[in-house]
Enzyme design. Structure first.
Site, PDB file in Angstrom:
ATOM      1  CE  LYS A  22      -1.646   1.602   3.985  1.00  0.00           C
ATOM      2  NZ  LYS A  22      -1.342   3.002   4.332  1.00  0.00           N
ATOM      3  CG  ASN A  23       2.319   2.628   3.553  1.00  0.00           C
ATOM      4  OD1 ASN A  23       1.163   2.966   3.291  1.00  0.00           O
ATOM      5  ND2 ASN A  23       2.715   2.359   4.779  1.00  0.00           N
ATOM      6  CB  CYS A 115      -3.943  11.453  11.870  1.00  0.00           C
ATOM      7  SG  CYS A 115      -3.679   9.696  11.604  1.00  0.00           S
ATOM      8  NE  ARG A 120       0.434  10.537   9.816  1.00  0.00           N
ATOM      9  CZ  ARG A 120       0.030   9.545   9.024  1.00  0.00           C
ATOM     10  NH1 ARG A 120      -1.175   9.023   9.205  1.00  0.00           N
ATOM     11  NH2 ARG A 120       0.790   9.083   8.072  1.00  0.00           N
ATOM     12  CG  ASP A 306       3.246   1.679   9.537  1.00  0.00           C
ATOM     13  OD1 ASP A 306       3.504   1.904   8.343  1.00  0.00           O
ATOM     14  OD2 ASP A 306       2.929   2.568  10.349  1.00  0.00           O
ATOM     15  NE  ARG A 398      -7.584   4.366   5.496  1.00  0.00           N
ATOM     16  CZ  ARG A 398      -7.723   5.679   5.537  1.00  0.00           C
ATOM     17  NH1 ARG A 398      -8.537   6.201   6.428  1.00  0.00           N
ATOM     18  NH2 ARG A 398      -7.049   6.463   4.747  1.00  0.00           N
TER      19      ARG A 398
HETATM   20  C1  EPZ Z   1       4.270   6.998   6.202  1.00  0.00           C
HETATM   21  O1  EPZ Z   1       3.497   8.098   6.674  1.00  0.00           O
HETATM   22  C2  EPZ Z   1       3.321   5.796   6.148  1.00  0.00           C
HETATM   23  N1  EPZ Z   1       2.196   6.109   5.281  1.00  0.00           N
HETATM   24  C3  EPZ Z   1       2.795   5.491   7.550  1.00  0.00           C
HETATM   25  O2  EPZ Z   1       2.030   4.287   7.475  1.00  0.00           O
HETATM   26  C4  EPZ Z   1       3.969   5.223   8.464  1.00  0.00           C
HETATM   27  O3  EPZ Z   1       3.499   5.053   9.774  1.00  0.00           O
HETATM   28  C5  EPZ Z   1       4.940   6.433   8.446  1.00  0.00           C
HETATM   29  O4  EPZ Z   1       5.354   6.705   7.091  1.00  0.00           O
HETATM   30  C6  EPZ Z   1       6.191   6.165   9.255  1.00  0.00           C
HETATM   31  O5  EPZ Z   1       6.844   5.020   8.825  1.00  0.00           O
HETATM   32  C7  EPZ Z   1       2.358   5.965   3.931  1.00  0.00           C
HETATM   33  O6  EPZ Z   1       3.420   5.643   3.423  1.00  0.00           O
HETATM   34  C8  EPZ Z   1       1.147   6.219   3.090  1.00  0.00           C
HETATM   35  P1  EPZ Z   1       6.236  10.463   8.239  1.00  0.00           P
HETATM   36  P2  EPZ Z   1       4.088   9.582   6.633  1.00  0.00           P
HETATM   37  O7  EPZ Z   1       6.083  11.748   7.511  1.00  0.00           O
HETATM   38  O8  EPZ Z   1       5.048   9.722   5.510  1.00  0.00           O
HETATM   39  C9  EPZ Z   1       6.653  13.807  11.607  1.00  0.00           C
HETATM   40  C10 EPZ Z   1       0.174   2.858   7.782  1.00  0.00           C
HETATM   41  O9  EPZ Z   1      -0.215   2.335   8.837  1.00  0.00           O
HETATM   42  N2  EPZ Z   1       6.546  14.779  10.495  1.00  0.00           N
HETATM   43  O10 EPZ Z   1       7.419   9.622   7.937  1.00  0.00           O
HETATM   44  O11 EPZ Z   1       2.930  10.501   6.709  1.00  0.00           O
HETATM   45  C11 EPZ Z   1       5.352  13.019  11.823  1.00  0.00           C
HETATM   46  O12 EPZ Z   1       4.441  13.724  12.621  1.00  0.00           O
HETATM   47  C12 EPZ Z   1       0.619   4.341   7.782  1.00  0.00           C
HETATM   48  O13 EPZ Z   1       0.282   2.266   6.704  1.00  0.00           O
HETATM   49  C13 EPZ Z   1       6.768  16.110  10.739  1.00  0.00           C
HETATM   50  O14 EPZ Z   1       7.021  16.520  11.880  1.00  0.00           O
HETATM   51  O15 EPZ Z   1       4.898   9.612   8.019  1.00  0.00           O
HETATM   52  C14 EPZ Z   1       5.876  11.744  12.457  1.00  0.00           C
HETATM   53  O16 EPZ Z   1       6.063  11.945  13.825  1.00  0.00           O
HETATM   54  C15 EPZ Z   1       0.277   5.044   9.056  1.00  0.00           C
HETATM   55  N3  EPZ Z   1       6.676  16.991   9.697  1.00  0.00           N
HETATM   56  C16 EPZ Z   1       7.225  11.546  11.774  1.00  0.00           C
HETATM   57  O17 EPZ Z   1       7.617  12.812  11.236  1.00  0.00           O
HETATM   58  C17 EPZ Z   1       6.403  16.564   8.403  1.00  0.00           C
HETATM   59  O18 EPZ Z   1       6.335  17.387   7.481  1.00  0.00           O
HETATM   60  C18 EPZ Z   1       7.235  10.512  10.655  1.00  0.00           C
HETATM   61  O19 EPZ Z   1       6.137  10.775   9.807  1.00  0.00           O
HETATM   62  C19 EPZ Z   1       6.188  15.196   8.181  1.00  0.00           C
HETATM   63  C20 EPZ Z   1       6.266  14.310   9.241  1.00  0.00           C
END
Ligand code: EPZ
Length: 419
Positions: A22-23, A115, A120, A306, A398
């Protein structure tokens, strides 16, 4: 609205075929907006999140066809506004910003809302676009990014919780059509980022270093159509390995990339399970006494957030006191109260769950709150004495393709009931 009903205590055995990731599929589908030409993506999982992405692409003007696991997209002309109505259903919609900015030099997407798994923000994504020379405007719930042209630069995507996966994807997709060289430092190293980079390279992009924390992108004039097969879903594979650990005689996951699962298989071995396999398939079986563990979630190649909820379900019946610390989404513990309703002994201390193993869990009606929490409740239901009813299973659809059918093939007593 469906619910899932599980009669626990069945021993699982056999093999399961893992779907496409998915990701990985979501950003790759968004990347098809970078060219006017036809793109063919194979092994796209049949998930509600994928449907939302295809709706967004169609809304942006792309022709989209789907035949079982193959999606064909041709975005000859695109408009650059992705509305709230579609974007609110799925945060990953934000990854159309990069391709639209790269191609059309402007994009407007509804700001992702709250969320359940925690805060996020997308500040790192926007920081990346500003680094490339774009202006960013947040107004009336929308974020608009625009630039007369984009210029290569050096950008760090290091944030308060480390790097960002979709942020790395988004900036990479904008930079492939920017003038000159872009260096992304502190980039995410997830296999899904590498898969996207491989697809972009097939479209004619010049990218080096994907999979490391320093990615170098040489801007191209334009990109062309390409064909690509999405990598296997390592989180789905990890979830089925835990199903095997929780209730299995021997369970095999097929069509996987074992090298993407090392952090998960290492933890399961430390917990006392036997694992073996080739790069394409992995088997798990009980191997004597289990051991309690201390786990910390980390960006790849560390233990994935995850898989955290699913690990809590497993450790709830492993003798001794285990701890699970969530470093990526510190509040991502919605599953704990539901596991406690099934008899688990878990105390939350800030972003650490302390889990004292109990002899058994008992079936109960429980509520799914998010994708991975619902997977954890299904795993606990397989283990529990009696019947577990999981409500709001739309969360599971999802991210897991036909999870109930796949578990039935392994011998689980599980059914989906219309409410
Ligand atoms: C991806 O989300 C995945 N989603 C998530 O999987 C996964 O949990 C996450 O990466 C971490 O591995 C998809 O790929 C569609 P991040 P993403 O930006 O990219 C902070 C699932 O269950 N952050 O790497 O949105 C954020 O708050 C889903 O399949 C900022 O501060 O996650 C978090 O604490 C859930 N500023 C950390 O970084 C930003 O601009 C990592 O988030 C972006 C993120």
């Amino acid at each position: 609205m469906d619910k899932i009903v599980i009669r626990g205590g069945q021993q699982l055995s056999g093999s399961v075929r893992i779907s496409g990731s998915k990701n990985s599929a979501l950003p790759i589908l968004a990347a098809t907006l970078l060219t006017k030409e036809r793109c063919v993506i194979q092994r796209v999982p049949d998930l509600s999140d994928v449907h939302y992405m295809l709706q967004i692409l169609a809304h942006l003007g792309a022709e989209v066809e789907r035949a079982s696991g193959t999606v064909t997209v041709q975005a000859e002309k695109v408009n650059t506004v992705a509305p709230y109505e579609i974007v609110r259903k799925m945060r990953a919609s934000v990854c159309v910003l990069g391709p639209l900015l790269g191609r059309e030099k402007e994009a407007t997407v509804s700001m992702p809302g709250g969320c359940v798994i925690g805060d996020r923000p997308i500040d790192l994504h926007l920081r990346g676009f500003e680094g490339l020379g774009a202006a960013v405007r947040v107004h009336a719930g929308n974020v608009k990014v625009f630039a007369p042209e984009l210029h290569g630069t050096t950008i760090s995507l290091e944030g308060k919780s480390g790097t960002t996966v979709l942020g790395t994807d988004n900036v990479m997709m904008a930079a492939v059509l920017a003038e000159g060289t872009t260096i992304i430092e502190d980039a995410a190293r997830e296999p899904e980022v590498v898969d996207l980079a491989n697809f972009l390279q097939k479209m004619g992009a010049n990218i080096e270093g994907a999979g490391t924390s320093r990615i170098v992108i040489e801007g191209a004039k334009e990109l062309h159509g390409a064909e690509h097969e999405v990598i296997p879903d390592r989180i789905e594979a990890g979830t089925f390995l835990i199903a095997g650990a929780i209730a299995g005689k021997e369970v095999t996951v097929n069509r996987v990339r074992a090298d993407h699962l090392t952090a998960i298989t290492d933890v399961l071995r430390d917990c006392g399970f036997g694992l073996n396999g080739t790069n394409g398939s992995l088997s798990i079986r009980p191997n004597g006494a289990t051991k309690s563990l201390n786990i910390k979630t980390q960006p790849y190649p560390g233990f994935p957030t995850d898989m955290q909820a699913q690990m809590c379900a497993l450790l709830s019946t492993v003798a001794g006191v285990s701890s699970v610390t969530e470093n990526i989404f510190p509040q991502r513990f919605m599953h704990i109260s539901e596991l406690k309703r099934m008899g688990a002994a878990i105390e939350l201390d800030g972003s650490t769950a302390r889990i004292r193993g109990v002899g058994s869990l008992s079936g109960a009606p429980v509520m799914a709150s998010d994708l991975r929490a619902s997977a954890a409740l299904i795993l606990a239901g397989l283990l529990a004495d009696g019947t577990t009813e999981i409500n709001r299973v739309y969360h599971i659809d999802r991210g897991y393709e036909m999870i109930d059918e796949k578990l039935i093939d392994l011998g689980a007593q599980i059914e989906r009931v219309k409410v």
